[in-house]
Scaffold this motif. Structure first.
Motif, PDB file in Angstrom:
ATOM      1  N   THR A  39       0.829  -1.208   0.000  1.00  0.00           N
ATOM      2  CA  THR A  39       0.000   0.000   0.000  1.00  0.00           C
ATOM      3  C   THR A  39       0.864   1.260   0.000  1.00  0.00           C
ATOM      4  O   THR A  39       0.523   2.248  -0.654  1.00  0.00           O
ATOM      5  N   SER A  40       1.971   1.230   0.707  1.00  0.00           N
ATOM      6  CA  SER A  40       2.844   2.404   0.775  1.00  0.00           C
ATOM      7  C   SER A  40       3.424   2.771  -0.582  1.00  0.00           C
ATOM      8  O   SER A  40       3.772   3.926  -0.822  1.00  0.00           O
ATOM      9  N   GLU A  41       3.485   1.812  -1.509  1.00  0.00           N
ATOM     10  CA  GLU A  41       4.029   2.062  -2.848  1.00  0.00           C
ATOM     11  C   GLU A  41       2.986   2.643  -3.790  1.00  0.00           C
ATOM     12  O   GLU A  41       3.333   3.375  -4.719  1.00  0.00           O
ATOM     13  N   ILE A  42       1.730   2.315  -3.579  1.00  0.00           N
ATOM     14  CA  ILE A  42       0.691   2.681  -4.552  1.00  0.00           C
ATOM     15  C   ILE A  42      -0.240   3.777  -4.052  1.00  0.00           C
ATOM     16  O   ILE A  42      -1.163   4.175  -4.749  1.00  0.00           O
ATOM     17  N   ASN A  43       0.015   4.269  -2.851  1.00  0.00           N
ATOM     18  CA  ASN A  43      -0.827   5.320  -2.273  1.00  0.00           C
ATOM     19  C   ASN A  43       0.054   6.231  -1.421  1.00  0.00           C
ATOM     20  O   ASN A  43       0.264   5.986  -0.236  1.00  0.00           O
ATOM     21  N   THR A  44       0.537   7.293  -2.043  1.00  0.00           N
ATOM     22  CA  THR A  44       1.445   8.206  -1.328  1.00  0.00           C
ATOM     23  C   THR A  44       0.790   9.540  -0.993  1.00  0.00           C
ATOM     24  O   THR A  44       1.461  10.438  -0.489  1.00  0.00           O
ATOM     25  N   VAL A 347      -4.799   3.132 -13.605  1.00  0.00           N
ATOM     26  CA  VAL A 347      -4.164   2.785 -12.326  1.00  0.00           C
ATOM     27  C   VAL A 347      -3.148   1.673 -12.526  1.00  0.00           C
ATOM     28  O   VAL A 347      -2.022   1.730 -11.992  1.00  0.00           O
ATOM     29  N   GLY A 351       0.666   1.877 -11.856  1.00  0.00           N
ATOM     30  CA  GLY A 351       1.088   1.137 -10.686  1.00  0.00           C
ATOM     31  C   GLY A 351       0.826   1.902  -9.409  1.00  0.00           C
ATOM     32  O   GLY A 351       1.527   1.729  -8.401  1.00  0.00           O
ATOM     33  N   SER A 352      -0.206   2.747  -9.446  1.00  0.00           N
ATOM     34  CA  SER A 352      -0.479   3.631  -8.314  1.00  0.00           C
ATOM     35  C   SER A 352      -1.895   4.169  -8.410  1.00  0.00           C
ATOM     36  O   SER A 352      -2.445   4.325  -9.508  1.00  0.00           O
ATOM     37  N   ASP A 354      -2.390   7.178  -6.954  1.00  0.00           N
ATOM     38  CA  ASP A 354      -2.168   8.623  -6.855  1.00  0.00           C
ATOM     39  C   ASP A 354      -2.715   9.322  -8.094  1.00  0.00           C
ATOM     40  O   ASP A 354      -2.418   8.918  -9.229  1.00  0.00           O
ATOM     41  N   LYS A 357      -0.421  10.503 -11.000  1.00  0.00           N
ATOM     42  CA  LYS A 357       0.149   9.388 -11.765  1.00  0.00           C
ATOM     43  C   LYS A 357      -0.908   8.742 -12.658  1.00  0.00           C
ATOM     44  O   LYS A 357      -0.612   8.350 -13.793  1.00  0.00           O
TER      45      LYS A 357
END
Length: 417
Positions: A39-44, A347, A351-352, A354, A357
């Protein structure tokens, strides 16, 4: 969502997915549908994304004069999201829907959008119908950096990094239909009518410029607007009868369509003696108007339920399995169905979740299996699509009598602003 899931059996869902799950070209070659990055990689940016779920908003008029038009959009967006969830969701997360009612009131739309973005922190919103509702929501989107998939044909003259426009803009819908009336029906005199808000007025401004400056010998013999939700069109119809136009060119929306068409036919103007083309009459509105009151008239849309292709046949079957055999599918309903699929592909490309992106990876996305046929996201966030003219039948469906080539979206046409 609990009640919806209870009424939609797994068997029906799987049946409805026969030809629909691979909507976006290239999706089979993208990251695994069941990959589950951290989750930390795809939702910043603090969106409502967990290890298992992601929240999305649906924002339409469930009440008020626009409910007749917007209910189908809610149904289509829900269907697409359920199908996506059955495939495993997006980046391993199931989509959770938060539905809000704009109540046919533009300040309410803005308020509900603010709630979805600030409190619910949804990763995207599928919604709005009228341009007035979209204009009310737009500053909220841009301030909060939210993402809206907007499904309605509209006047153009807008491009936002926070909106993907899945309906047509005016150069696709309006100019093509005016040319068709002029060339194929011999129309030389036009009477313009519409509901009184931004989309009809701006659209008719574009139409008038095209008629007077680009159609040799054509003229506008009258122009009339009625308040949104208006139900008494006697005076307007009398003015139309006095001017005797070759064609009525209409942009009456929502529940007003019921009164407008019924009163028009009662006054002796019907498809046998008066050419009429409306830009906002779809199968959803005709269900309320009654096919006997639109028979022989025309609409300009990119989609009609009667389109004869395999993609559409599967979509119609899935929609009716989900929402009932008596349900109908209009242009905006189909465009609304595209929103979740376009978001899914963007998405996965990014890969995110955000927003910045996702929007950066949106241009160039193609849907080869869209019910309307092939569409592609332009750099200006609108879709390449075809325009079609449908003639209404008594049974509430339309025969497609003309189809354009694929039209590039041009929301800021030179000479029409």
């Amino acid at each position: 969502m609990t009640d919806i899931k209870k009424t939609f059996s797994r068997r029906k869902l799987l049946k409805s997915m026969v030809a629909l799950p691979i909507m976006a070209s290239g999706i089979a070659g993208s990251k695994s549908l069941f990959a589950k990055p951290a989750t930390s990689e795809i939702n910043t940016t603090g969106l409502a994304v967990t290890d298992d779920t992601v929240k999305v908003g649906i924002l339409h008029s469930l009440t008020g004069t626009m409910a007749i038009s917007e209910t189908g959009s809610v149904e289509a967006e829900t269907l697409a999201i359920e199908q996506i969830n059955e495939m495993g969701g997006i980046l391993g997360r199931k989509l959770e829907i938060i539905t809000e009612d704009g109540a046919s009131d533009w300040p309410t739309f803005a308020q509900r959008a603010r709630k979805l973005l600030r409190e619910d922190k949804v990763a995207s919103i599928m919604g709005c119908w009228t341009s007035a509702s979209r204009k009310a929501v737009l500053p909220v989107l841009e301030r909060e950096n939210g993402l809206l998939y907007y499904p309605t044909f509209y006047e153009g003259l807008e491009q936002s990094p926070n909106v993907i426009y899945t309906g047509q803009e005016a150069t696709q819908q309006v100019l093509a239909s005016l040319n068709w009336l002029y060339n194929e029906k011999g129309v030389r005199s036009f009477y313009l009518v519409g509901s009184d808000y931004i989309w009809p007025r701006t659209t008719m401004k574009i139409a008038r410029i095209h008629i007077e400056q680009h159609l040799d010998g054509a003229s506008v013999v009258g122009e009339d607007y009625a308040p949104l939700g208006h139900t008494s069109f006697g005076s307007m119809i009398n003015r139309i009868r006095l001017r005797r136009p070759d064609a009525i060119y209409g942009a009456v929306v929502g529940g007003s369509n019921v009164a407008f068409f019924r009163q028009l036919v009662s006054a002796g103007l019907d498809g046998s003696n008066q050419t009429l083309l409306n830009l906002a009459t779809t199968e959803d509105e005709v269900l309320g108007i009654g096919g006997e009151n639109v028979e022989g008239f025309y609409s300009s849309m990119k989609y009609f339920q009667s389109l004869d292709n395999e993609n559409n046949q599967e979509f119609v079957r899935a929609f009716k399995d989900r929402w009932g055999e008596d349900s109908v599918i209009g242009d905006v309903t189909q465009a609304a169905y595209l929103g979740p699929w376009l978001w899914k592909e963007a998405v996965e490309r990014a890969g995110s979740f955000d927003v910045d992106k996702v929007t950066a990876h949106s241009p160039g996305i193609e849907l080869n299996q869209a019910p309307e046929g092939y569409v592609k996201v332009h750099d200006n966030h609108h879709l390449w699509s075809k325009t079609r003219i449908g003639q209404w039948r008594r049974d509430g469906q339309a025969d497609v009598v003309w189809e354009s080539d694929l039209i590039e979206p041009d929301p800021f046409p030179e000479g029409y602003q």
